[in-house]
Design a protein around this motif. Structure first.
Motif, short mmCIF file in Angstrom:
data_model
loop_
_atom_site.label_atom_id
_atom_site.label_comp_id
_atom_site.label_asym_id
_atom_site.label_seq_id
_atom_site.Cartn_x
_atom_site.Cartn_y
_atom_site.Cartn_z
N VAL A 48 11.60 -1.70 -11.11
CA VAL A 48 12.01 -1.56 -9.71
C VAL A 48 10.86 -1.86 -8.75
CG1 VAL A 48 13.78 0.14 -10.26
CG2 VAL A 48 11.48 0.93 -9.66
N ASP A 49 9.66 -1.98 -9.28
CA ASP A 49 8.50 -2.24 -8.43
C ASP A 49 8.36 -3.74 -8.15
OD1 ASP A 49 7.57 0.55 -8.37
OD2 ASP A 49 7.23 0.23 -10.51
N ASN A 233 6.58 -6.77 -14.33
CA ASN A 233 7.82 -6.65 -13.53
C ASN A 233 8.57 -7.98 -13.45
OD1 ASN A 233 7.15 -3.98 -13.02
ND2 ASN A 233 6.11 -4.47 -11.10
N ARG A 287 1.22 3.46 -12.36
CA ARG A 287 2.49 3.95 -11.77
C ARG A 287 3.33 4.65 -12.83
NH1 ARG A 287 3.28 -1.52 -9.29
NH2 ARG A 287 2.62 -1.43 -7.10
N ARG A 291 4.59 8.69 -13.22
CA ARG A 291 6.00 9.03 -13.36
C ARG A 291 6.26 9.75 -14.69
NH1 ARG A 291 7.68 3.00 -11.24
NH2 ARG A 291 7.10 3.36 -9.05
N SER A 358 11.88 4.58 -8.99
CA SER A 358 10.83 4.69 -7.98
C SER A 358 10.24 6.10 -7.97
CB SER A 358 11.42 4.38 -6.59
OG SER A 358 12.34 5.41 -6.22
N ASP A 359 9.09 6.26 -7.34
CA ASP A 359 8.46 7.57 -7.25
C ASP A 359 9.40 8.59 -6.61
OD1 ASP A 359 6.22 6.48 -8.39
OD2 ASP A 359 5.08 6.34 -6.51
N GLU A 360 10.12 8.15 -5.59
CA GLU A 360 11.02 9.05 -4.87
C GLU A 360 12.17 9.50 -5.77
OE1 GLU A 360 14.65 10.17 -3.00
OE2 GLU A 360 14.34 8.11 -3.75
N ARG A 361 12.74 8.57 -6.55
CA ARG A 361 13.85 8.92 -7.44
C ARG A 361 13.38 9.78 -8.61
NH1 ARG A 361 18.62 9.43 -5.69
NH2 ARG A 361 17.18 10.36 -4.16
#
Length: 369
Positions: A48-49, A233, A287, A291, A358-361
């Motif tokens: 997703v990045d 990615n 990253r 996570r 993502s970090d938020e998810r």
């Protein structure tokens, strides 16, 4: 009558395959999507990045490509692959061949067929593994045997052995001594070893090695499969390669030239840029490391046990119940995971959780757990 027979013949290959795993996950995905804060998809493991700028620039600069590309890859790409293999795989010699592929999945699916393996032959795959290994055997008409210990295979006429380290889905890392034994066992029987090493750059608690490093200077009957999907990615670019036995690589090349299995020229240029730059790989690895800590801590606090998972892109989890029951439990909390049943009968009490949200998810999933 002729039309009916032809239609049946056309459906025969597809009819012999299992249902596509991710289609079976749609009901759970729909249930998870009803969460007030939305879906957290930790199932497929799609990146997703952003695609790194250096790779996008190379793709754009090579976009004026009206002619047919080389199936073998440009000289620059072959040199870039060889250089990457030398750095990351630490091969026991320089006599290996290389060949770009349209991602790694198509090679996994078609490798038995491309190697002339078919009815009457046996292909060994891990007990818990990526579903496409088995699909590739089914496409070729050969017989599949699931085994982690080759001594249990018996007298079958084994033509190909798949190994996968770090493993998808378990994250298990095979030690060098194990890989060397597999190579020796296969060579004694005239079999080929294909090593799926797509997650080699993602080490956490254990350091995986390439099968090319345990070949004692000869790459006979050995192939290593790699992908740029996760390290760079580039899942959307379909960029991968195979390295190893030059005679086998040439055999694959000849068949692929006839069948049009060619990496597009702009993607070949993007691969050169990706393989020549390690800064973006380390940034992406960091990253995933962050996570991974968040998700592992949250799942363990929620009563899950993490098994293996010492490298790669996934956590291999269990609550001691049927994997579909765990999938449903997570879906009630808006989280989508992959049932271990997708990866073989031995995975039926586990789920696979990807680090690719993502970090938020990821933070949202941790809060819900």
């Amino acid at each position: 009558m002729t039309s009916t027979v032809s239609a049946q013949a056309r459906r025969a290959l597809a009819a012999g395959l299992p249902d596509f795993p991710w289609d079976r996950l749609e009901p759970a995905k729909a249930a998870a999507a009803k969460h007030p804060d939305g879906l957290v998809d930790l199932s497929i493991g799609t990146p997703v990045d952003p695609v790194p700028a250096v790779i996008r620039a190379a793709l754009a600069d090579a976009s004026d490509a009206p002619g047919y590309p080389l199936t073998a890859g440009t000289p620059g790409l072959r040199e870039a692959i060889r250089g990457w293999v030398a750095r990351w795989c630490e091969p026991s010699g320089d006599g290996f061949g290389v060949l770009p592929t349209i991602g790694s999945k198509e090679l996994v699916a078609w490798l038995p067929t491309l190697l002339g393996i078919g009815p009457g032959d046996t292909v060994v795959i891990p007990r818990v593994c990526y579903p496409t290994y088995e699909v590739g055997v089914q496409l070729s008409g050969a017989t599949v045997v699931r085994a982690d210990s080759l001594t249990s295979v018996g007298p079958a006429r084994v033509r190909l052995v798949w190994v996968n380290s770090p493993s998808n889905p378990t994250g298990r890392v095979l030690p060098p001594a194990h890989l060397r034994k597999v190579v020796d066992w296969a060579r004694e029987r005239g079999a080929i070893v294909a090593s799926d090493e797509c997650y080699l750059p993602l080490s956490w608690e254990s350091s995986p090695v390439s099968i090319l490093s345990v070949c004692d200077g000869s790459f006979d009957n050995v192939l290593a499969v790699h992908s740029l999907s996760k390290r760079s990615n580039l899942a959307g670019y379909r960029a991968g390669f195979v390295a190893g036995d030059p005679a086998l690589v040439d055999e694959l090349l000849q068949v692929r030239k006839h069948s049009g299995m060619i990496v597009p020229a702009p993607v070949q240029a993007a691969m050169v840029a990706a393989l020549g730059d390690e800064a973006h790989v380390e940034e992406q690895r960091e990253r995933y490391a962050r996570r991974r800590v968040v998700l592992r801590t949250a799942f363990e606090r929620a009563g899950f046990t993490v098994e293996h998972s010492e490298a790669g892109l996934y956590l291999w989890l269990t609550r001691g119940e049927d994997s579909w029951s765990t999938v449903d439990w997570l879906a009630e909390r808006g989280i989508l995971a992959a049932p271990g049943a997708f990866y073989g009968p031995a995975g039926e009490r586990h789920v696979r959780v990807a680090l690719t949200a993502s970090d938020e998810r990821v933070a949202a999933a941790a809060a819900r757990l």
